[in-house]
Scaffold this motif. Structure first.
Motif, PDB file in Angstrom:
ATOM      1  N   PHE A 279       0.944  -1.117   0.068  1.00  0.00           N
ATOM      2  CA  PHE A 279      -0.072  -0.012  -0.047  1.00  0.00           C
ATOM      3  C   PHE A 279       0.948   1.244   0.080  1.00  0.00           C
ATOM      4  N   PHE A 280       1.893   1.296   0.856  1.00  0.00           N
ATOM      5  CA  PHE A 280       2.583   2.530   1.026  1.00  0.00           C
ATOM      6  C   PHE A 280       3.367   2.508  -0.257  1.00  0.00           C
ATOM      7  N   MET A 281       4.005   1.624  -0.693  1.00  0.00           N
ATOM      8  CA  MET A 281       5.018   1.565  -1.762  1.00  0.00           C
ATOM      9  C   MET A 281       4.305   2.134  -3.009  1.00  0.00           C
ATOM     10  N   GLU A 282       3.033   1.632  -3.168  1.00  0.00           N
ATOM     11  CA  GLU A 282       2.317   1.887  -4.464  1.00  0.00           C
ATOM     12  C   GLU A 282       1.973   3.695  -4.186  1.00  0.00           C
ATOM     13  N   ARG A 283       1.454   3.886  -3.035  1.00  0.00           N
ATOM     14  CA  ARG A 283       1.355   5.362  -3.050  1.00  0.00           C
ATOM     15  C   ARG A 283       2.344   6.446  -3.217  1.00  0.00           C
TER      16      ARG A 283
ATOM     17  N   LYS B   8      -7.953   3.301   8.277  1.00  0.00           N
ATOM     18  CA  LYS B   8      -8.792   4.597   7.822  1.00  0.00           C
ATOM     19  C   LYS B   8      -7.985   5.327   6.787  1.00  0.00           C
ATOM     20  N   LEU B   9      -6.753   5.040   6.873  1.00  0.00           N
ATOM     21  CA  LEU B   9      -6.165   5.663   5.596  1.00  0.00           C
ATOM     22  C   LEU B   9      -6.365   4.983   4.225  1.00  0.00           C
ATOM     23  N   LYS B  10      -6.345   3.548   4.290  1.00  0.00           N
ATOM     24  CA  LYS B  10      -6.677   2.644   3.242  1.00  0.00           C
ATOM     25  C   LYS B  10      -8.078   3.054   2.731  1.00  0.00           C
ATOM     26  N   TYR B  11      -9.086   2.978   3.520  1.00  0.00           N
ATOM     27  CA  TYR B  11     -10.199   3.413   3.311  1.00  0.00           C
ATOM     28  C   TYR B  11     -10.374   4.807   2.751  1.00  0.00           C
ATOM     29  N   SER B  12      -9.779   5.748   2.976  1.00  0.00           N
ATOM     30  CA  SER B  12      -9.887   7.188   2.551  1.00  0.00           C
ATOM     31  C   SER B  12      -9.389   7.016   1.130  1.00  0.00           C
ATOM     32  N   VAL B  13      -8.144   6.273   0.840  1.00  0.00           N
ATOM     33  CA  VAL B  13      -7.606   6.133  -0.401  1.00  0.00           C
ATOM     34  C   VAL B  13      -8.621   5.392  -1.421  1.00  0.00           C
TER      35      VAL B  13
ATOM     36  N   ALA C 262      -2.843  -0.115  13.464  1.00  0.00           N
ATOM     37  CA  ALA C 262      -3.845  -0.652  12.760  1.00  0.00           C
ATOM     38  C   ALA C 262      -5.060   0.198  12.245  1.00  0.00           C
ATOM     39  N   GLU C 263      -5.328   0.681  13.329  1.00  0.00           N
ATOM     40  CA  GLU C 263      -6.682   1.762  13.165  1.00  0.00           C
ATOM     41  C   GLU C 263      -6.308   2.869  12.148  1.00  0.00           C
ATOM     42  N   ALA C 264      -5.142   3.459  12.102  1.00  0.00           N
ATOM     43  CA  ALA C 264      -4.655   4.514  11.418  1.00  0.00           C
ATOM     44  C   ALA C 264      -4.614   3.858   9.917  1.00  0.00           C
ATOM     45  N   PHE C 265      -4.044   2.865   9.785  1.00  0.00           N
ATOM     46  CA  PHE C 265      -3.644   2.282   8.359  1.00  0.00           C
ATOM     47  C   PHE C 265      -5.164   1.816   7.847  1.00  0.00           C
TER      48      PHE C 265
END
Length: 120
Positions: free
Chosen positions: A74-78, A107-112, A102-105
């Motif tokens: 996820f982070f590499m692709e972004r 939420k970030l994934k959902y936002s993206v 885990a929570e922040a990840f």
């Protein structure tokens, strides 16, 4: 320890097996470092080493490794999408995957994902 789990997971995906020597080469670490990590991860019930020195993840080890790998990708692709050089993105994604909750990840994934749907 997460790096070792992720490496075993990736090697297993790529070649169908993982040995200590493969993990050492993949991570650029010494074989004694891998041996220590294997001992600790085995004790924690995240992996097994068979009589042929083949490493395999337990179900809990695979779950942890898959989560780490998902974060890494996820982070590499972004980062690459943002214009970061792939080598730098690889290094930075490795740092980011371990430091986020885990929570922040999630939420970030959902936002993206939501932003991606709005673009379509």
């Amino acid at each position: 320890m997460e790096d070792y789990l992720e490496a075993i997971y990736i090697l297993f995906q790529k070649q169908g097996y993982a040995r200590c020597v493969d993990v050492a080469e993949y991570l650029g670490v010494t074989k004694p470092s891998v041996s220590r990590a294997v001992k600790e991860l085995s004790k924690a019930k995240y992996l097994r080493k068979d009589s042929n020195s083949i490493l395999s993840l337990t179900s809990s080890g695979e779950q942890v490794a898959a989560t780490i790998y998902e974060r890494h990708r996820f982070f590499m692709e972004r980062l690459i999408e943002a214009g970061v050089d792939p080598k730098t993105a690889e290094t930075d994604a490795c740092r980011m995957e371990h430091g986020i909750s885990a929570e922040a990840f999630e939420k970030l994934k959902y936002s993206v994902e939501r932003q991606g749907e709005e673009v379509k």
